[in-house]
Enzyme design. Sequence first.
Site, PDB file in Angstrom:
ATOM      1  N   GLY A  29      71.353  17.877  42.230  1.00  0.00           N
ATOM      2  CA  GLY A  29      71.566  18.287  40.849  1.00  0.00           C
ATOM      3  C   GLY A  29      72.342  19.589  40.794  1.00  0.00           C
ATOM      4  N   GLY A  30      72.128  20.310  39.708  1.00  0.00           N
ATOM      5  CA  GLY A  30      72.845  21.574  39.514  1.00  0.00           C
ATOM      6  C   GLY A  30      72.592  22.561  40.640  1.00  0.00           C
ATOM      7  N   GLY A  72     109.697  24.390  52.633  1.00  0.00           N
ATOM      8  CA  GLY A  72     108.800  25.258  51.860  1.00  0.00           C
ATOM      9  C   GLY A  72     107.611  25.691  52.708  1.00  0.00           C
ATOM     10  N   ALA A  73     107.215  24.828  53.643  1.00  0.00           N
ATOM     11  CA  ALA A  73     106.055  25.151  54.475  1.00  0.00           C
ATOM     12  C   ALA A  73     106.332  26.392  55.323  1.00  0.00           C
ATOM     13  CB  ALA A  73     105.688  23.966  55.348  1.00  0.00           C
TER      14      ALA A  73
HETATM   15  C1  HXC Z   1      58.082  19.911  41.094  1.00  0.00           C
HETATM   16  C2  HXC Z   1      58.328  18.659  42.969  1.00  0.00           C
HETATM   17  C3  HXC Z   1      59.704  18.507  42.726  1.00  0.00           C
HETATM   18  C4  HXC Z   1      60.246  19.133  41.570  1.00  0.00           C
HETATM   19  C5  HXC Z   1      59.251  17.458  44.540  1.00  0.00           C
HETATM   20  N1  HXC Z   1      58.096  17.985  44.103  1.00  0.00           N
HETATM   21  N2  HXC Z   1      60.253  17.756  43.699  1.00  0.00           N
HETATM   22  N3  HXC Z   1      57.524  19.355  42.166  1.00  0.00           N
HETATM   23  N4  HXC Z   1      59.393  19.821  40.794  1.00  0.00           N
HETATM   24  N5  HXC Z   1      61.526  19.047  41.288  1.00  0.00           N
HETATM   25  C6  HXC Z   1      56.802  17.917  44.754  1.00  0.00           C
HETATM   26  C7  HXC Z   1      56.221  16.539  44.764  1.00  0.00           C
HETATM   27  O1  HXC Z   1      55.493  16.324  43.576  1.00  0.00           O
HETATM   28  C8  HXC Z   1      55.307  16.594  45.969  1.00  0.00           C
HETATM   29  O2  HXC Z   1      54.144  17.300  45.623  1.00  0.00           O
HETATM   30  C9  HXC Z   1      56.077  17.476  46.921  1.00  0.00           C
HETATM   31  O3  HXC Z   1      56.993  18.212  46.127  1.00  0.00           O
HETATM   32  C10 HXC Z   1      56.885  16.696  47.942  1.00  0.00           C
HETATM   33  O4  HXC Z   1      57.631  15.703  47.269  1.00  0.00           O
HETATM   34  P1  HXC Z   1      57.705  14.194  47.791  1.00  0.00           P
HETATM   35  O5  HXC Z   1      58.360  13.404  46.734  1.00  0.00           O
HETATM   36  O6  HXC Z   1      56.365  13.769  48.273  1.00  0.00           O
HETATM   37  O7  HXC Z   1      58.649  14.377  49.058  1.00  0.00           O
HETATM   38  P2  HXC Z   1      59.775  13.425  49.601  1.00  0.00           P
HETATM   39  O8  HXC Z   1      59.291  12.032  49.632  1.00  0.00           O
HETATM   40  O9  HXC Z   1      60.250  14.046  50.871  1.00  0.00           O
HETATM   41  O10 HXC Z   1      60.942  13.484  48.514  1.00  0.00           O
HETATM   42  C11 HXC Z   1      61.618  14.693  48.273  1.00  0.00           C
HETATM   43  C12 HXC Z   1      62.523  14.566  47.016  1.00  0.00           C
HETATM   44  C13 HXC Z   1      61.669  14.028  45.853  1.00  0.00           C
HETATM   45  C14 HXC Z   1      63.680  13.633  47.354  1.00  0.00           C
HETATM   46  C15 HXC Z   1      63.079  15.949  46.754  1.00  0.00           C
HETATM   47  O11 HXC Z   1      60.487  14.803  45.729  1.00  0.00           O
HETATM   48  C16 HXC Z   1      62.393  14.082  44.559  1.00  0.00           C
HETATM   49  O12 HXC Z   1      63.221  13.214  44.268  1.00  0.00           O
HETATM   50  N6  HXC Z   1      62.041  15.082  43.727  1.00  0.00           N
HETATM   51  C17 HXC Z   1      62.599  15.233  42.427  1.00  0.00           C
HETATM   52  C18 HXC Z   1      64.020  15.721  42.538  1.00  0.00           C
HETATM   53  C19 HXC Z   1      64.596  16.002  41.195  1.00  0.00           C
HETATM   54  O13 HXC Z   1      64.898  15.087  40.418  1.00  0.00           O
HETATM   55  N7  HXC Z   1      64.702  17.309  40.859  1.00  0.00           N
HETATM   56  C20 HXC Z   1      65.315  17.750  39.668  1.00  0.00           C
HETATM   57  C21 HXC Z   1      66.811  17.672  39.944  1.00  0.00           C
HETATM   58  S1  HXC Z   1      67.720  18.301  38.628  1.00  0.00           S
HETATM   59  P3  HXC Z   1      52.776  17.143  46.423  1.00  0.00           P
HETATM   60  O14 HXC Z   1      51.758  17.829  45.584  1.00  0.00           O
HETATM   61  O15 HXC Z   1      52.535  15.683  46.577  1.00  0.00           O
HETATM   62  O16 HXC Z   1      52.982  17.835  47.715  1.00  0.00           O
HETATM   63  C22 HXC Z   1      67.847  19.846  39.014  1.00  0.00           C
HETATM   64  C23 HXC Z   1      68.549  20.578  37.993  1.00  0.00           C
HETATM   65  C24 HXC Z   1      68.988  21.901  38.506  1.00  0.00           C
HETATM   66  O17 HXC Z   1      67.421  20.346  39.978  1.00  0.00           O
HETATM   67  C25 HXC Z   1      69.921  22.392  37.479  1.00  0.00           C
HETATM   68  C26 HXC Z   1      70.459  23.720  37.813  1.00  0.00           C
HETATM   69  C27 HXC Z   1      71.474  24.102  36.809  1.00  0.00           C
END
Ligand code: HXC
Length: 555
Positions: free
Chosen positions: A174-175, A445-446
């Site tokens: 993401g961002g 040019g290079a």
């Molecule tokens: C809160 C999160 C989290 C998040 C993971 N966890 N991502 N908690 N916010 N964004 C937590 C899970 O609940 C879990 O908690 C622990 O972290 C590990 O995650 P798992 O899913 O069990 O691990 P894994 O299978 O290795 O997968 C990792 C992952 C997946 C691929 C990162 O967790 C995932 O897809 N997370 C969401 C990603 C996402 O959509 N983020 C937002 C993106 S947008 P427990 O308690 O079980 O340990 C963004 C915008 C930024 O970031 C913008 C900036 C401008």
Amino acid sequence: MPTDKRITDLLKLHNMREKAKLGGGEKRIKAQHAKGKYLARERIFMLLDPGTFEEYDAFVTHRTHDFGMEEQIFLGDGVITGSGRIDGRLVFVFSQDFTVFGGSLSGAHAEKICKVMDMAEKMGAPVIGLNDSGGARIQEGVVSLGGYADIFLRNVLMSGVIPQISAIMGPCAGGAVYSPAITDFIFMVKGKSHMFVTGPNVVKTVTHEEVTFEDLGGAKTHSTKSGVTHFACDDEMQCLQHIRKLVSYIPQNWREKTPKRVSVDDADRIEMELNHVIPEDNTRPYDMKKIINLVVDQEEKPKSEFDEEIDKNKKEKKTKSTKGLPELVKPGFVSSFFETQELFAPNIITGFARLDGISVGVIANQPSKMAGVLDIDASVKGARFVRFCDAFNIPLVVFEDVPGFMPGTFQEWRGIIKQGAKLLYAFAEATVPKLTVITRKAYGGAYDVMNSKHIRADYNIAWPGAEIAVMGSAGAAEIIFKKEIDAAKDPKKAFDEKVEEFKEKFANPYEAAKFGYIDDVVEPSETRIKLIKALRMLQTKVQSNPKKRHGNIPL
Ligand code: HXC
């Protein structure tokens, strides 16, 4: 028996520290290790000189009460921050802890990162981010997005002020990708790290493409196809050791001069092998890296306490390093050349090296890849590298053998005009010491673009077989002698004669030397000596650009 309060205070501190070290707890630590990944804290210890890490904000916690978050408080809130030393030099570090909410970024987590960035700026020291995060902390919503923006702003304002280095050791989606993207160098770990704006599921919904995590945003993809990453490392250990190595070439901040260390290599080393690298036939390729490695300092192979483990990992994975050319270097020594973006746009070579112990940035055309032509990717890769070096006082050393810019609709429709202009802009605005060695072709040019005298290069030399001309002799003869060739009894013979005539007149270095466009024609074997003398002479160079708010590089 009454308890001494001083002892209970100490015990509390000790317990809190131990709790902070546990991050998200034993179970999650095991899960991280089971994935073949190190913990955030372990990474910091592998990165820094032993015993130098000073942690800040170990007791920071998040402030969210929604979704039962008040029940889930982890000291440090998913990121470990502090300062330490690399080869005795100060650096600031943040390392995201995947065991705490997947390393996701909360408001408090972002504040910790901003704090070390601010300290790095004040102290004039590099900042290194070890990223391993699920992105924005979903439970915190917009507070998390604001936290990202606070980091982005600092990334931008500190660009060119202190070196910023990112390592992606897990997910970065993401961002969140835009913080590393603004930093100067990105490291990734093969098979372990991913960077993308949207993951495979969203891609499938939006574009109907089926793609794996690895293909979409793994280290291989970003080191070969997109050019987003500068280093694709075999494992985390190698990644962290490479960061240490990179730091050795760069100054602490924009005010500092390029690093200098005592060289064990002879500054007067004549390298006879260089007289034989260029093939007799000027259409045949050769490996420019051979020339670079023969010219730059050879250094004693550094020993690291992790060497054994790195070798073991290499053997297990049966990987072989493509870095350096061992046969050119004495046993126990390594070339000081450290290549960046080795696998992306290999028709241009970029990397750091040392000459007489002085750090330099090397930019070179690679005749063995697409004849060393400048295309869009090569131009952008070269331009960003030149700008980094210029921002941080690192002299530029160019090895040139370039047939020109890449023709064709693919390039034109994607803007080779404005993309190629980036490289021209970057070289022209650079005010660091600028040196150029024309090994063979410098066409069209290079020739102007590749650090020519006309755009303020300081010391330009050519090898005796160099061809500095508007174009190759055959192409030139075809155009300017067309009528005579067509009218000749034997057009083939006439063409060959005209090619020879053109070669004699223009395809040599002396025409450029006549105008002072190169400073000297030198025997290839003396190249190292000449460059070192020039570098020493250029140590006091002072040059500046006209006053302005900022230029407008063709983006
Ligand atoms: C809160 C999160 C989290 C998040 C993971 N966890 N991502 N908690 N916010 N964004 C937590 C899970 O609940 C879990 O908690 C622990 O972290 C590990 O995650 P798992 O899913 O069990 O691990 P894994 O299978 O290795 O997968 C990792 C992952 C997946 C691929 C990162 O967790 C995932 O897809 N997370 C969401 C990603 C996402 O959509 N983020 C937002 C993106 S947008 P427990 O308690 O079980 O340990 C963004 C915008 C930024 O970031 C913008 C900036 C401008």
